[in-house]
Design an enzyme around this catalytic site. Structure first.
Site, mmCIF file in Angstrom:
data_model
loop_
_atom_site.group_PDB
_atom_site.id
_atom_site.type_symbol
_atom_site.label_atom_id
_atom_site.label_comp_id
_atom_site.label_asym_id
_atom_site.label_seq_id
_atom_site.Cartn_x
_atom_site.Cartn_y
_atom_site.Cartn_z
ATOM 1 N N ASN A 216 39.673 30.231 -6.798
ATOM 2 C CA ASN A 216 38.322 29.404 -6.520
ATOM 3 C C ASN A 216 38.391 29.038 -5.113
ATOM 4 O O ASN A 216 37.457 28.786 -4.236
ATOM 5 C CB ASN A 216 38.060 28.397 -7.568
ATOM 6 C CG ASN A 216 37.235 28.612 -8.620
ATOM 7 O OD1 ASN A 216 36.841 29.756 -8.774
ATOM 8 N ND2 ASN A 216 37.069 27.818 -9.668
ATOM 9 N N PHE B 249 30.451 36.464 -0.962
ATOM 10 C CA PHE B 249 31.022 35.128 -0.536
ATOM 11 C C PHE B 249 30.978 34.922 1.130
ATOM 12 O O PHE B 249 31.945 34.211 1.263
ATOM 13 C CB PHE B 249 32.034 34.573 -1.336
ATOM 14 C CG PHE B 249 31.865 34.259 -2.922
ATOM 15 C CD1 PHE B 249 31.358 35.395 -3.558
ATOM 16 C CD2 PHE B 249 31.605 32.885 -3.117
ATOM 17 C CE1 PHE B 249 31.024 35.024 -5.011
ATOM 18 C CE2 PHE B 249 31.347 32.573 -4.583
ATOM 19 C CZ PHE B 249 30.924 33.666 -5.365
ATOM 20 N N THR C 289 39.895 24.817 -16.729
ATOM 21 C CA THR C 289 40.612 24.761 -15.623
ATOM 22 C C THR C 289 41.603 23.730 -15.708
ATOM 23 O O THR C 289 41.138 22.453 -15.508
ATOM 24 C CB THR C 289 39.786 24.808 -14.167
ATOM 25 O OG1 THR C 289 38.865 25.788 -14.501
ATOM 26 C CG2 THR C 289 40.627 24.900 -13.134
ATOM 27 N N CYS D 242 32.658 23.374 -10.075
ATOM 28 C CA CYS D 242 33.942 24.131 -10.125
ATOM 29 C C CYS D 242 34.601 24.020 -8.526
ATOM 30 O O CYS D 242 35.644 23.248 -8.638
ATOM 31 C CB CYS D 242 33.846 25.874 -10.417
ATOM 32 S SG CYS D 242 33.220 25.757 -12.188
ATOM 33 N N ARG E 53 30.784 33.031 -13.419
ATOM 34 C CA ARG E 53 29.894 32.327 -12.492
ATOM 35 C C ARG E 53 28.711 31.593 -13.524
ATOM 36 O O ARG E 53 28.271 32.343 -14.352
ATOM 37 C CB ARG E 53 29.381 32.881 -11.583
ATOM 38 C CG ARG E 53 30.257 33.395 -10.433
ATOM 39 C CD ARG E 53 29.707 34.596 -9.525
ATOM 40 N NE ARG E 53 29.549 35.734 -10.622
ATOM 41 C CZ ARG E 53 29.265 36.805 -10.019
ATOM 42 N NH1 ARG E 53 28.669 37.194 -8.781
ATOM 43 N NH2 ARG E 53 28.830 37.754 -10.837
ATOM 44 N N GLU E 54 28.353 30.491 -13.463
ATOM 45 C CA GLU E 54 27.148 29.947 -14.057
ATOM 46 C C GLU E 54 25.827 30.924 -13.496
ATOM 47 O O GLU E 54 25.844 31.352 -12.267
ATOM 48 C CB GLU E 54 26.885 28.470 -13.488
ATOM 49 C CG GLU E 54 27.787 27.521 -14.198
ATOM 50 C CD GLU E 54 27.605 26.078 -13.817
ATOM 51 O OE1 GLU E 54 26.453 25.757 -13.414
ATOM 52 O OE2 GLU E 54 28.736 25.374 -14.126
ATOM 53 N N LYS F 87 23.543 17.881 -30.370
ATOM 54 C CA LYS F 87 23.853 19.271 -29.574
ATOM 55 C C LYS F 87 24.309 20.382 -30.767
ATOM 56 O O LYS F 87 23.496 21.474 -30.741
ATOM 57 C CB LYS F 87 25.009 19.094 -28.970
ATOM 58 C CG LYS F 87 24.835 19.175 -27.317
ATOM 59 C CD LYS F 87 26.019 19.421 -26.413
ATOM 60 C CE LYS F 87 25.863 18.298 -25.143
ATOM 61 N NZ LYS F 87 27.021 18.383 -24.245
ATOM 62 N N ARG G 40 25.550 19.261 -10.765
ATOM 63 C CA ARG G 40 26.760 18.669 -10.452
ATOM 64 C C ARG G 40 27.022 19.381 -9.060
ATOM 65 O O ARG G 40 27.298 20.189 -8.848
ATOM 66 C CB ARG G 40 27.884 19.287 -11.542
ATOM 67 C CG ARG G 40 27.796 18.362 -12.803
ATOM 68 C CD ARG G 40 28.661 18.893 -13.859
ATOM 69 N NE ARG G 40 28.341 20.004 -14.250
ATOM 70 C CZ ARG G 40 29.198 20.836 -15.129
ATOM 71 N NH1 ARG G 40 30.295 20.063 -15.755
ATOM 72 N NH2 ARG G 40 28.734 21.947 -15.927
HETATM 73 C C1 UGA Z 1 32.488 29.448 -9.334
HETATM 74 C C2 UGA Z 1 33.484 31.178 -9.242
HETATM 75 O O1 UGA Z 1 32.535 31.785 -8.518
HETATM 76 C C3 UGA Z 1 33.738 31.391 -10.571
HETATM 77 O O2 UGA Z 1 34.632 32.880 -10.418
HETATM 78 C C4 UGA Z 1 34.549 30.519 -11.564
HETATM 79 O O3 UGA Z 1 34.655 30.872 -12.768
HETATM 80 C C5 UGA Z 1 33.813 29.109 -11.493
HETATM 81 O O4 UGA Z 1 33.442 28.805 -10.277
HETATM 82 C C6 UGA Z 1 34.469 28.128 -12.208
HETATM 83 O O5 UGA Z 1 35.498 27.844 -11.674
HETATM 84 O O6 UGA Z 1 34.092 27.930 -13.508
HETATM 85 P P1 UGA Z 1 29.931 28.882 -9.788
HETATM 86 O O7 UGA Z 1 30.332 27.536 -9.479
HETATM 87 O O8 UGA Z 1 29.166 29.007 -10.997
HETATM 88 O O9 UGA Z 1 31.422 29.904 -10.034
HETATM 89 O O10 UGA Z 1 29.109 29.561 -8.713
HETATM 90 P P2 UGA Z 1 29.489 30.419 -7.610
HETATM 91 O O11 UGA Z 1 28.499 31.664 -7.450
HETATM 92 O O12 UGA Z 1 30.758 30.900 -7.076
HETATM 93 O O13 UGA Z 1 28.844 29.452 -6.382
HETATM 94 C C7 UGA Z 1 29.262 28.330 -5.897
HETATM 95 C C8 UGA Z 1 28.797 27.884 -4.607
HETATM 96 O O14 UGA Z 1 29.006 28.468 -3.596
HETATM 97 C C9 UGA Z 1 27.338 27.732 -4.988
HETATM 98 O O15 UGA Z 1 26.879 26.575 -4.203
HETATM 99 C C10 UGA Z 1 26.689 28.512 -4.013
HETATM 100 O O16 UGA Z 1 25.440 28.259 -3.348
HETATM 101 C C11 UGA Z 1 27.885 28.760 -2.849
HETATM 102 N N1 UGA Z 1 27.782 30.076 -2.252
HETATM 103 C C12 UGA Z 1 28.186 31.082 -2.800
HETATM 104 C C13 UGA Z 1 27.783 30.069 -0.871
HETATM 105 O O17 UGA Z 1 27.434 29.174 -0.451
HETATM 106 N N2 UGA Z 1 27.664 31.316 -0.090
HETATM 107 C C14 UGA Z 1 27.898 32.530 -0.791
HETATM 108 O O18 UGA Z 1 28.244 33.411 -0.073
HETATM 109 C C15 UGA Z 1 28.479 32.270 -2.262
#
Ligand code: UGA
Length: 441
Positions: free
Chosen positions: A210, A251, A122, A262, A156-157, A36, A329
């Site tokens: 979260n 959300f 975290t 996460c 967010r990813e 890596k 994941r």
């Molecule tokens: C999430 C948080 O949004 C970040 O703020 C945080 O830093 C991160 O976790 C972490 O702890 O590292 P992430 O997991 O990358 O970020 O993605 P999100 O955009 O939050 O989506 C999470 C899940 O929720 C996805 O499966 C997405 O499809 C779902 N989702 C999101 C919904 O089903 N509905 C929504 O309205 C939004």
């Protein structure tokens, strides 16, 4: 310009390290995997994250960013050490801190000047104090001062670089306010609201944030199920609710629920912490249960339409846990595929970037296709799993012609039910109310 060592080259470590370098600091990113590391030195990333490669390459070229597998090298000039290692779920749902412990020990052994250890992983509430204990016990010269600051990451990813450079807030927790202020200074160019608090509170802010976002999604999914039985459209409900600034539209996207590295791990870990400390986390449990059921519900709806899955071919659009990432994941696709396979279905799938990672998890249980049109060919149903942009304007007439049976299951409510109905599809979204004939959409 500060000297920073960032430990871990996952989404948090690599994005933070690259962004800190881009802000003019000298950053050495450490990870123990030689392959890596060699790739990163050439600007080849181990993850897919839009915009990140460009920043890494720019800062490599400018000499502000470097990569190493050696703690000695990484710690040589470091004034700040960002710890961004993985904290996967342990057997009971608790966060596994083995990587944090290893990093803290390795850092401690090399402390030769005052240093601030910034924890971005975290970690369970109380970990900052625990890390301070490990460092104190392992450092060669106990007279050199060091401070631990908790600085949870909220990126967010898929939009990690943007989130890192445009944070809504910077949270810093420490027993030493001066140390927290010195970390705050690293973020000054970003003009973000900065919250300085104690270690445990900062750690808790991360979990609570979260858990709240996951709760919002599970809430709207429960509303979506109620909408489905009462004939209301959850998309409009979310729009109506979301325009109240106290609620906000973010959300509130109903669908097959949350996955990723996460929310599942963090909600579980918070519930675990609560119950092992004498609190009954009843809401968190419901939030997780609703999320689990949502994936099953999606499959159940299709089962009703097809009358069972044996001998049927089901095509999946999108395999990653959400768009703009190759992360598989806790992706809802995996559980959905396993449920379908168990009932005798054949699976075809396509994802714009997650195919390689999907293959690693799902092996040859899935026929991997070149594009959405190949997925549709001969399928008895299509399931939209993650809402990548390229799925939003598909040639639906072409898709319909090539399918054995034109059934479209919209797990993220991205399509117009009326239009698809007009084209002759059997369409089902999540909580989209009734059509003119009183049939569920
Ligand atoms: C999430 C948080 O949004 C970040 O703020 C945080 O830093 C991160 O976790 C972490 O702890 O590292 P992430 O997991 O990358 O970020 O993605 P999100 O955009 O939050 O989506 C999470 C899940 O929720 C996805 O499966 C997405 O499809 C779902 N989702 C999101 C919904 O089903 N509905 C929504 O309205 C939004």
């Amino acid at each position: 310009m500060k000297n920073i060592c960032a430990i871990g080259v996952g989404y948090v470590g690599l994005v933070t390290g690259a962004c800190m370098a881009d802000l003019g600091n000298r950053v050495v990113c450490l990870n123990r995997n030689q392959q890596k590391c060699d790739n990163l030195k050439k600007g080849i990333l181990p993850i897919y994250e839009p915009g990140l490669e460009e920043i890494v390459q720019r800062n490599l070229k400018a000499g502000r960013l470097s990569f190493t597998t050696s703690y000695d090298e990484a710690m040589e000039d470091a004034e700040f050490v960002f710890v961004a290692v993985g904290t996967p779920s342990g057997d009971g749902g608790e966060a596994d801190l083995a990587h944090v412990e290893a990093a803290a020990t390795a850092v401690a052994k090399r402390i030769h000047q005052p240093i601030i250890i910034v924890n971005k992983s975290t970690v369970p509430i109380g970990t900052g104090d625990w890390v301070a204990g490990i460092v104190r016990g392992a450092m060669p010269d106990p007279n050199i001062p060091f401070w631990v600051v908790s600085n949870p990451e909220f990126l967010r990813e898929g939009s990690g670089v943007y989130d890192c450079m445009n944070p809504d807030r910077v949270v810093l927790g420490s027993t030493n306010r001066e140390a927290a202020k010195r970390v705050a200074a690293l973020y000054y160019p970003l003009h973000a609201e900065t919250i300085i608090t104690d270690l445990r509170t900062a750690e808790m802010i991360k979990y609570a944030s979260n858990a709240f976002l996951a709760t919002k999604i599970s809430f709207i999914n429960e509303m979506s199920n109620i909408c489905e039985s009462l004939g209301a459209d959850v998309k409009e409900v979310a729009r109506g609710m979301g325009s109240d600034s106290r609620i906000s539209p973010q959300f509130l996207g109903a669908g097959i629920g949350w996955g990723g590295s996460c929310f599942p791990k963090d909600v579980k870990a918070l519930a675990h912490m609560a119950s092992t400390h004498g609190t009954h986390p009843q809401m968190l449990r419901a939030v997780m249960e609703i999320n689990r059921d949502q994936r099953k519900r999606f499959v159940t709806k299709l089962r009703h339409i097809l009358g069972g899955f044996r001998g049927k071919t089901i095509g999946l659009l999108g395999l990653s846990f959400k768009p703009n990432t190759d992360d598989m994941r806790d992706a809802p696709s995996v559980e959905i595929i396993n449920l379908l396979l168990y009932e005798g279905a054949e699976i075809k799938g396509y994802d714009p970037v997650a195919m390689e990672n999907a293959r690693r998890i799902l092996g040859d249980t899935v026929t991997y296709c070149q594009d959405p049109y190949e997925v549709a060919e001969g399928a008895d149903a299509l399931m939209l799993i993650s809402e990548w942009n390229e799925f939003k304007q598909l040639d639906m007439e072409r898709i319909k012609k090539s399918m054995r049976r034109p059934v479209l299951m919209d797990g993220r409510n991205i399509y117009d039910p009326r239009r698809l109905r007009e084209l002759g599809f059997t369409y089902r979204g999540m909580g989209r109310g009734y059509d003119e004939a009183g049939q569920p959409r």
